[in-house]
Design a protein around this motif. Structure first.
Motif, PDB file in Angstrom:
ATOM      1  N   GLU A 153      14.739 -48.871 -17.244  1.00 17.93           N
ATOM      2  CA  GLU A 153      14.949 -47.426 -17.262  1.00 17.93           C
ATOM      3  C   GLU A 153      16.350 -47.020 -17.706  1.00 17.93           C
ATOM      4  O   GLU A 153      16.557 -45.849 -18.045  1.00 17.93           O
ATOM      5  CB  GLU A 153      14.672 -46.855 -15.857  1.00 17.93           C
ATOM      6  CG  GLU A 153      13.242 -47.094 -15.391  1.00 17.93           C
ATOM      7  CD  GLU A 153      13.022 -46.618 -13.979  1.00 17.93           C
ATOM      8  OE1 GLU A 153      14.031 -46.186 -13.353  1.00 17.93           O
ATOM      9  OE2 GLU A 153      11.869 -46.669 -13.489  1.00 17.93           O
ATOM     10  N   ASN A 154      17.299 -47.919 -17.683  1.00 16.99           N
ATOM     11  CA  ASN A 154      18.659 -47.584 -18.103  1.00 16.99           C
ATOM     12  C   ASN A 154      19.213 -48.731 -18.947  1.00 16.99           C
ATOM     13  O   ASN A 154      18.589 -49.798 -19.104  1.00 16.99           O
ATOM     14  CB  ASN A 154      19.562 -47.287 -16.899  1.00 16.99           C
ATOM     15  CG  ASN A 154      19.497 -48.382 -15.851  1.00 16.99           C
ATOM     16  OD1 ASN A 154      19.689 -49.560 -16.160  1.00 16.99           O
ATOM     17  ND2 ASN A 154      19.212 -48.005 -14.603  1.00 16.99           N
ATOM     18  N   PHE A 155      20.411 -48.518 -19.471  1.00 20.55           N
ATOM     19  CA  PHE A 155      20.997 -49.500 -20.380  1.00 20.55           C
ATOM     20  C   PHE A 155      21.372 -50.789 -19.653  1.00 20.55           C
ATOM     21  O   PHE A 155      21.308 -51.887 -20.241  1.00 20.55           O
ATOM     22  CB  PHE A 155      22.234 -48.898 -21.056  1.00 20.55           C
ATOM     23  CG  PHE A 155      22.792 -49.755 -22.149  1.00 20.55           C
ATOM     24  CD1 PHE A 155      22.107 -49.938 -23.344  1.00 20.55           C
ATOM     25  CD2 PHE A 155      24.020 -50.389 -21.981  1.00 20.55           C
ATOM     26  CE1 PHE A 155      22.621 -50.742 -24.349  1.00 20.55           C
ATOM     27  CE2 PHE A 155      24.541 -51.185 -22.984  1.00 20.55           C
ATOM     28  CZ  PHE A 155      23.839 -51.355 -24.170  1.00 20.55           C
ATOM     29  N   ARG A 156      21.751 -50.675 -18.393  1.00 21.88           N
ATOM     30  CA  ARG A 156      22.092 -51.880 -17.628  1.00 21.88           C
ATOM     31  C   ARG A 156      20.872 -52.773 -17.469  1.00 21.88           C
ATOM     32  O   ARG A 156      20.973 -54.008 -17.601  1.00 21.88           O
ATOM     33  CB  ARG A 156      22.655 -51.474 -16.265  1.00 21.88           C
ATOM     34  CG  ARG A 156      23.038 -52.645 -15.374  1.00 21.88           C
ATOM     35  CD  ARG A 156      23.625 -52.187 -14.063  1.00 21.88           C
ATOM     36  NE  ARG A 156      23.898 -53.299 -13.172  1.00 21.88           N
ATOM     37  CZ  ARG A 156      22.993 -53.858 -12.373  1.00 21.88           C
ATOM     38  NH1 ARG A 156      21.736 -53.391 -12.367  1.00 21.88           N
ATOM     39  NH2 ARG A 156      23.332 -54.872 -11.601  1.00 21.88           N
ATOM     40  N   GLU A 157      19.734 -52.203 -17.168  1.00 19.41           N
ATOM     41  CA  GLU A 157      18.524 -53.010 -17.042  1.00 19.41           C
ATOM     42  C   GLU A 157      18.095 -53.595 -18.387  1.00 19.41           C
ATOM     43  O   GLU A 157      17.556 -54.710 -18.445  1.00 19.41           O
ATOM     44  CB  GLU A 157      17.401 -52.152 -16.466  1.00 19.41           C
ATOM     45  CG  GLU A 157      17.646 -51.735 -15.021  1.00 19.41           C
ATOM     46  CD  GLU A 157      16.545 -50.832 -14.487  1.00 19.41           C
ATOM     47  OE1 GLU A 157      16.523 -50.579 -13.265  1.00 19.41           O
ATOM     48  OE2 GLU A 157      15.708 -50.367 -15.308  1.00 19.41           O
TER      49      GLU A 157
END
Length: 253
Positions: A212-216
């Motif tokens: 869902e986000n750039f870190r994931e």
């Protein structure tokens, strides 16, 4: 007139004098006089020098040149040999570790689930949920095609490559390793592109948990990244290392 074993100056009847007559036995006439004392040592040195000049014995200069040449060949290459063996061991460990990952994790997507015990199925579900891998939860057709290639072509190659790199001095692995590296790099490019740039909120192909986000996205990319980096190292190693390039040059000659 002369004693036995010494030349005689006696003239034979009816003949002109033609020099001293040798009364020694025939075998002794052609025997080489054996030097004594210091002369014998010098004779041995002359004989050894003659044999060396004839190519029968190596001279001291030739021996010194051979030792210096071997030292020149060995000393600088020790570092290159150690570096090559380190890379080969890294590649061997990579292929050995790839065998259980392919058998027990990746191939669950394409093989019947009855072939796997419940523990391996739970491991796959834990991974998919923990890292939010959409390709392993509900794989698209193009991803299944990659896994079929992994089953048919890559899996039989893994133990062969592990043996070759652990053993070392196996130049015959060069062409198969290049083919594997190019194929693996080609398959990883669309996978990593999907993880980094795919808009999962609008994509209807992927179901289940998704990053869902750039870190994931980076975390999921980091899981697959070694399978791009190691084949890239393998490709450059096979193409640029002088030890493996020598085989190709010899065949061209």
């Amino acid at each position: 007139m002369g004693a036995v074993g010494r030349p005689s100056l006696k003239l034979q009847p009816g003949r002109q004098w033609a020099g001293p007559v040798d009364h020694r036995p025939l075998a002794r006439r052609f025997m080489r006089p054996r030097p004594m004392g210091a002369a014998r040592v010098g004779w041995r040195r002359v004989s050894a020098a003659h044999s060396a000049s004839a190519g029968l014995l190596p001279t001291s200069r030739a021996l010194g040149a051979g030792v210096s040449a071997s030292s020149q060949l060995t000393a600088p290459n020790m570092g290159a040999l150690a570096a090559r063996r380190c890379v080969e061991w890294l590649l061997g460990l990579y292929f050995v570790s790839h065998i259980p990952i392919t058998l027990f994790i990746d191939l669950q997507v394409v093989l019947p689930p009855e072939l796997y015990p419940q523990e391996f199925s739970n491991l796959l579900r834990w991974y998919s949920k923990e890292f939010k891998d959409p390709l392993m939860q509900d794989p698209p057709v193009w991803f299944k095609s990659f896994l079929f290639c992994e089953l048919l072509f890559q899996l039989p190659f893994f133990p062969v490559a592990a043996y070759a790199f652990f053993k070392g001095n196996c130049r015959w692995i060069r062409i198969p390793a290049i083919i594997y590296a190019v194929h693996t790099i080609t398959t990883l490019i669309p996978i990593l592109y999907t993880f980094l740039l795919e808009d999962f909120s609008k994509a209807v192909t992927f179901k289940g948990l998704r990053p869902e986000n750039f870190r994931e996205r980076l975390t999921l990319t980091g899981v697959y990244a070694p399978y791009l980096i190691i084949p890239l190292i393998l490709l450059l190693f096979m193409l640029r290392n002088p030890y493996y390039k020598y085989e190709e040059k010899r065949k061209k000659k």
